[in-house]
Design a protein around this motif. Structure first.
Motif, PDB file in Angstrom:
ATOM      1  N   ARG A 265     -51.335  16.297 119.913  1.00  0.00           N
ATOM      2  CA  ARG A 265     -50.134  16.100 119.632  1.00  0.00           C
ATOM      3  C   ARG A 265     -50.564  16.206 117.750  1.00  0.00           C
ATOM      4  O   ARG A 265     -51.594  15.745 117.374  1.00  0.00           O
ATOM      5  N   ALA A 266     -49.477  17.376 117.380  1.00  0.00           N
ATOM      6  CA  ALA A 266     -49.656  17.274 115.860  1.00  0.00           C
ATOM      7  C   ALA A 266     -48.316  16.812 114.674  1.00  0.00           C
ATOM      8  O   ALA A 266     -47.363  17.071 115.927  1.00  0.00           O
ATOM      9  N   GLU A 267     -48.679  16.600 113.701  1.00  0.00           N
ATOM     10  CA  GLU A 267     -47.079  16.967 113.100  1.00  0.00           C
ATOM     11  C   GLU A 267     -47.192  17.147 111.594  1.00  0.00           C
ATOM     12  O   GLU A 267     -48.555  17.514 111.525  1.00  0.00           O
ATOM     13  N   LYS A 268     -45.790  17.817 110.971  1.00  0.00           N
ATOM     14  CA  LYS A 268     -46.124  18.440 109.880  1.00  0.00           C
ATOM     15  C   LYS A 268     -45.096  18.215 108.778  1.00  0.00           C
ATOM     16  O   LYS A 268     -43.801  18.107 109.855  1.00  0.00           O
ATOM     17  N   VAL A 269     -44.680  18.234 107.981  1.00  0.00           N
ATOM     18  CA  VAL A 269     -43.133  17.484 106.752  1.00  0.00           C
ATOM     19  C   VAL A 269     -42.947  18.585 107.197  1.00  0.00           C
ATOM     20  O   VAL A 269     -43.752  19.970 105.671  1.00  0.00           O
ATOM     21  N   ASP A 270     -41.624  18.942 107.102  1.00  0.00           N
ATOM     22  CA  ASP A 270     -41.317  20.048 106.257  1.00  0.00           C
ATOM     23  C   ASP A 270     -39.885  20.174 105.113  1.00  0.00           C
ATOM     24  O   ASP A 270     -39.038  19.624 105.386  1.00  0.00           O
ATOM     25  N   LEU A 272     -37.738  21.205 103.380  1.00  0.00           N
ATOM     26  CA  LEU A 272     -36.653  22.377 103.485  1.00  0.00           C
ATOM     27  C   LEU A 272     -35.586  22.108 104.690  1.00  0.00           C
ATOM     28  O   LEU A 272     -34.915  22.533 104.582  1.00  0.00           O
ATOM     29  N   ALA A 273     -36.718  20.922 105.290  1.00  0.00           N
ATOM     30  CA  ALA A 273     -35.200  21.326 107.214  1.00  0.00           C
ATOM     31  C   ALA A 273     -35.295  20.096 106.645  1.00  0.00           C
ATOM     32  O   ALA A 273     -35.193  19.419 106.205  1.00  0.00           O
ATOM     33  N   GLU A 274     -33.615  19.740 107.460  1.00  0.00           N
ATOM     34  CA  GLU A 274     -32.663  19.207 106.924  1.00  0.00           C
ATOM     35  C   GLU A 274     -32.206  18.244 108.533  1.00  0.00           C
ATOM     36  O   GLU A 274     -32.569  17.631 108.358  1.00  0.00           O
ATOM     37  N   ARG A 275     -33.691  18.528 109.437  1.00  0.00           N
ATOM     38  CA  ARG A 275     -33.280  18.027 111.010  1.00  0.00           C
ATOM     39  C   ARG A 275     -34.461  18.013 111.470  1.00  0.00           C
ATOM     40  O   ARG A 275     -35.259  19.067 111.575  1.00  0.00           O
ATOM     41  N   PRO A 276     -35.134  16.733 112.264  1.00  0.00           N
ATOM     42  CA  PRO A 276     -35.834  17.463 112.913  1.00  0.00           C
ATOM     43  C   PRO A 276     -36.376  17.951 113.771  1.00  0.00           C
ATOM     44  O   PRO A 276     -35.127  18.254 114.304  1.00  0.00           O
ATOM     45  N   ALA A 277     -37.734  18.151 114.483  1.00  0.00           N
ATOM     46  CA  ALA A 277     -37.634  19.189 115.365  1.00  0.00           C
ATOM     47  C   ALA A 277     -38.904  18.767 116.100  1.00  0.00           C
ATOM     48  O   ALA A 277     -39.442  17.826 116.083  1.00  0.00           O
ATOM     49  N   LEU A 278     -38.538  18.969 117.247  1.00  0.00           N
ATOM     50  CA  LEU A 278     -39.413  19.164 118.296  1.00  0.00           C
ATOM     51  C   LEU A 278     -40.411  19.745 119.448  1.00  0.00           C
ATOM     52  O   LEU A 278     -38.788  20.959 120.105  1.00  0.00           O
ATOM     53  N   ALA A 279     -41.672  20.606 119.247  1.00  0.00           N
ATOM     54  CA  ALA A 279     -42.102  21.624 120.324  1.00  0.00           C
ATOM     55  C   ALA A 279     -43.139  21.191 121.398  1.00  0.00           C
ATOM     56  O   ALA A 279     -43.517  19.809 121.131  1.00  0.00           O
ATOM     57  N   VAL A 280     -43.168  21.611 122.504  1.00  0.00           N
ATOM     58  CA  VAL A 280     -44.355  21.083 123.067  1.00  0.00           C
ATOM     59  C   VAL A 280     -44.072  22.490 123.596  1.00  0.00           C
ATOM     60  O   VAL A 280     -43.498  23.613 124.568  1.00  0.00           O
ATOM     61  N   ASP A 356     -40.844   9.921 120.668  1.00  0.00           N
ATOM     62  CA  ASP A 356     -41.268   9.780 122.142  1.00  0.00           C
ATOM     63  C   ASP A 356     -40.354   9.266 123.206  1.00  0.00           C
ATOM     64  O   ASP A 356     -40.080   9.299 124.120  1.00  0.00           O
ATOM     65  N   GLU A 357     -39.027   8.939 122.297  1.00  0.00           N
ATOM     66  CA  GLU A 357     -37.791   8.563 123.423  1.00  0.00           C
ATOM     67  C   GLU A 357     -37.423  10.682 123.436  1.00  0.00           C
ATOM     68  O   GLU A 357     -36.859  10.841 125.198  1.00  0.00           O
ATOM     69  N   THR A 448     -49.385  20.866 124.426  1.00  0.00           N
ATOM     70  CA  THR A 448     -49.180  20.253 122.678  1.00  0.00           C
ATOM     71  C   THR A 448     -48.066  19.542 122.356  1.00  0.00           C
ATOM     72  O   THR A 448     -47.089  20.347 122.497  1.00  0.00           O
ATOM     73  N   VAL A 449     -48.055  19.258 121.602  1.00  0.00           N
ATOM     74  CA  VAL A 449     -46.799  18.697 120.728  1.00  0.00           C
ATOM     75  C   VAL A 449     -46.488  18.590 119.408  1.00  0.00           C
ATOM     76  O   VAL A 449     -47.509  18.385 118.665  1.00  0.00           O
ATOM     77  N   LEU A 450     -45.491  19.188 118.765  1.00  0.00           N
ATOM     78  CA  LEU A 450     -45.246  19.279 117.552  1.00  0.00           C
ATOM     79  C   LEU A 450     -44.228  18.321 116.913  1.00  0.00           C
ATOM     80  O   LEU A 450     -43.061  19.038 117.697  1.00  0.00           O
ATOM     81  N   VAL A 451     -44.217  17.506 116.140  1.00  0.00           N
ATOM     82  CA  VAL A 451     -43.573  16.974 115.490  1.00  0.00           C
ATOM     83  C   VAL A 451     -43.027  17.587 114.190  1.00  0.00           C
ATOM     84  O   VAL A 451     -43.940  18.040 113.629  1.00  0.00           O
ATOM     85  N   VAL A 452     -42.211  17.794 113.750  1.00  0.00           N
ATOM     86  CA  VAL A 452     -41.453  18.159 112.056  1.00  0.00           C
ATOM     87  C   VAL A 452     -40.403  17.014 111.812  1.00  0.00           C
ATOM     88  O   VAL A 452     -39.817  16.869 112.361  1.00  0.00           O
ATOM     89  N   LYS A 453     -40.895  16.908 110.897  1.00  0.00           N
ATOM     90  CA  LYS A 453     -40.628  15.894 110.022  1.00  0.00           C
ATOM     91  C   LYS A 453     -39.952  16.346 108.821  1.00  0.00           C
ATOM     92  O   LYS A 453     -40.589  16.970 108.603  1.00  0.00           O
ATOM     93  N   THR A 454     -38.536  15.597 108.604  1.00  0.00           N
ATOM     94  CA  THR A 454     -37.985  16.324 107.399  1.00  0.00           C
ATOM     95  C   THR A 454     -38.412  15.203 106.480  1.00  0.00           C
ATOM     96  O   THR A 454     -39.301  14.473 106.590  1.00  0.00           O
ATOM     97  N   LYS A 455     -38.152  15.541 104.971  1.00  0.00           N
ATOM     98  CA  LYS A 455     -39.347  14.764 103.495  1.00  0.00           C
ATOM     99  C   LYS A 455     -37.875  13.450 103.260  1.00  0.00           C
ATOM    100  O   LYS A 455     -38.308  13.065 102.648  1.00  0.00           O
TER     101      LYS A 455
END
Length: 456
Positions: A265-270, A272-280, A356-357, A448-455
């Protein structure tokens, strides 16, 4: 023996129209007949020919066996850099004159850098095939690798990285991010676009040596699809490319990946992004195996289209996102690569739905394929969709899609005709094999899970 564009398009259209209500047929329709000739010149150049005299045009693809993950350590971005350098002039054509030559003759062209190759293609009227082959051979024989062009294109590539990755929302998501997170082998896991420090450090001698090694005929494949006589076309290829000397090739790097035994699992804060994103991402079976064919079918069942399990679960049933996208090899298709590959699924969602949802819903969609064999009707529908996708690839870009598949198979397998066997490989997939592949490759410990968070 000749396949015409109209018949192939008709097959694809019929398949696409049947995806929602395909019956569990006892036998698949006959695959289109695709003529393929394969030759290897004495200097090692692989040549795949597929004539189609229905329309007076030819797709030309020249593929070099140097992609992102083949580039040496300390030379990240070199494969991509050379994609740009190849348009900067050669012995007999000045800067950008290759582009002008093709376009002035009514053709179109492009190039790209992929995991396992860098390619250049043109679709031109068939009467200028001789001219285009001459021009491609001219830059294979003697690219203008000089300091001025190097400095210019280093700046172009670095600016492209800034524009496409560093300074845009979701830059590099997920196609650039996920291979670096999911893979262990450096060749599969480094920054494919190129480390800016590596690009800055590139000397003229480095770049000249890179060109001489990897842009040689014995590290290349050429595919022609369209309006030509095979004997005459082979004579033209031999005339223009036959005298180019081969180069000593370094040992190919070990691209193998260990079996993944634990979820990552990994996450990054974007910012410039307006909405969160998820990749698997899941590692997929080796290309060319029965398991790979089964995974291509599984991809149709799970990801592709509104009838796919992830769309039904996350969009239709739970309303967690508006769309689920993804597939095997986001930079190409399920067949035009050589080394390890990932199935990557990604989506954008509102802040009230956490990762998680979303992952729980993905698990709900995946689990039935692991618990029991897929039913016959669903499998038949997935096979129709998979064939439709394959024929769509072949028809794309005025025949270049077929040239892409032929050149890839020539470069990696020495057997471009294997492309014609893909429909049969898909048809042989059984419900039991789909379940077996799902259990091994869709397990949580292989993802592998990647979570993209907004600022904000």
């Amino acid at each position: 023996m000749r396949i015409v564009a109209a018949s192939l398009a008709a097959v694809a259209l019929a398949c696409a129209g049947s995806r929602a209500h395909a019956p569990a047929a006892s036998a698949a329709p006959a695959a289109p007949a695709i003529p393929v000739e394969y030759h290897t010149l004495p200097n090692g150049l692989r040549v795949a020919l597929s004539p189609d005299r229905s329309v007076p045009k030819v797709a030309v693809g020249v593929y070099y066996g140097i992609g992102f993950r083949v580039e040496p350590k300390g030379r990240t971005g070199f494969a991509h850099l050379f994609e740009h350098m190849m348009f900067q002039g050669s012995r007999n054509l000045g800067k950008m004159e290759f582009i002008k030559l093709v376009q002035s003759n009514g053709g179109n062209l492009n190039g790209s850098t992929r995991f396992d190759f860098t390619n250049y293609y043109q679709v031109v009227p068939s009467n200028v095939l001789d001219t285009v082959l001459w021009a491609e051979a001219d830059r294979m024989r003697g690219l203008a690798v000089n300091q001025e062009n190097l400095d210019n294109q280093k700046g172009v590539v670095k600016n492209e990285v800034r524009v496409n990755v560093l300074n845009r929302p979701y830059g590099g998501f997920p196609w650039l991010d996920m291979p670096q997170l999911a893979n262990e082998n450096w060749h599969n896991a480094h920054n494919f676009y190129g480390d800016l420090a590596d690009l800055d450090a590139a000397t003229l001698e480095d770049v000249q040596a890179f060109f001489k090694t990897y842009y040689a005929p014995n590290d290349a494949a050429l595919a022609l699809v369209g309006d030509f006589d095979p004997k005459e076309a082979l004579a033209l290829v031999t005339k223009h490319f036959g005298a180019i000397p081969p180069a000593t090739q370094p040992p190919r790097p070990d691209l193998s990946e260990p079996r993944q035994e634990k979820e990552k699992r990994a996450e990054k804060v974007d910012a410039l992004a307006e909405r969160p994103a998820l990749a698997v991402a899941w590692h997929v079976p080796e290309r060319g195996t029965p398991e790979h064919a089964a995974f291509v079918i599984l991809d149709q069942l799970l990801v592709q289209g509104r009838d796919a399990a992830l769309h039904q679960k996350l969009v239709q049933e739970k309303g967690l996102t508006g769309e689920v996208e993804g597939g095997v090899n986001l930079l190409g298709n399920a067949w035009d690569y050589q080394g390890p590959m990932l199935e990557i699924v990604y989506l954008f969602h509102d802040r009230e739905h956490g990762p998680d949802e979303l992952l729980a819903a993905i698990d709900e969609a995946v689990q039935p394929f692991m618990d029991r064999p897929v039913d016959a009707e669903a499998l038949a529908r997935a096979k129709v969709k998979a064939r439709s996708a394959l024929y769509g690839e072949m028809e794309s870009f005025s025949g270049f899609g077929l040239a892409d598949l032929l050149a890839s198979a020539a470069l990696f397998d020495g057997d471009p005709a294997r492309v014609t066997r893909i429909p049969d490989e898909l048809e042989k997939v059984t419900p039991e094999l789909v379940q077996k592949v799902a259990r091994e490759y869709l397990r949580k410990t292989n993802r592998t899970v990647l979570v993209v968070k907004t600022k904000g």
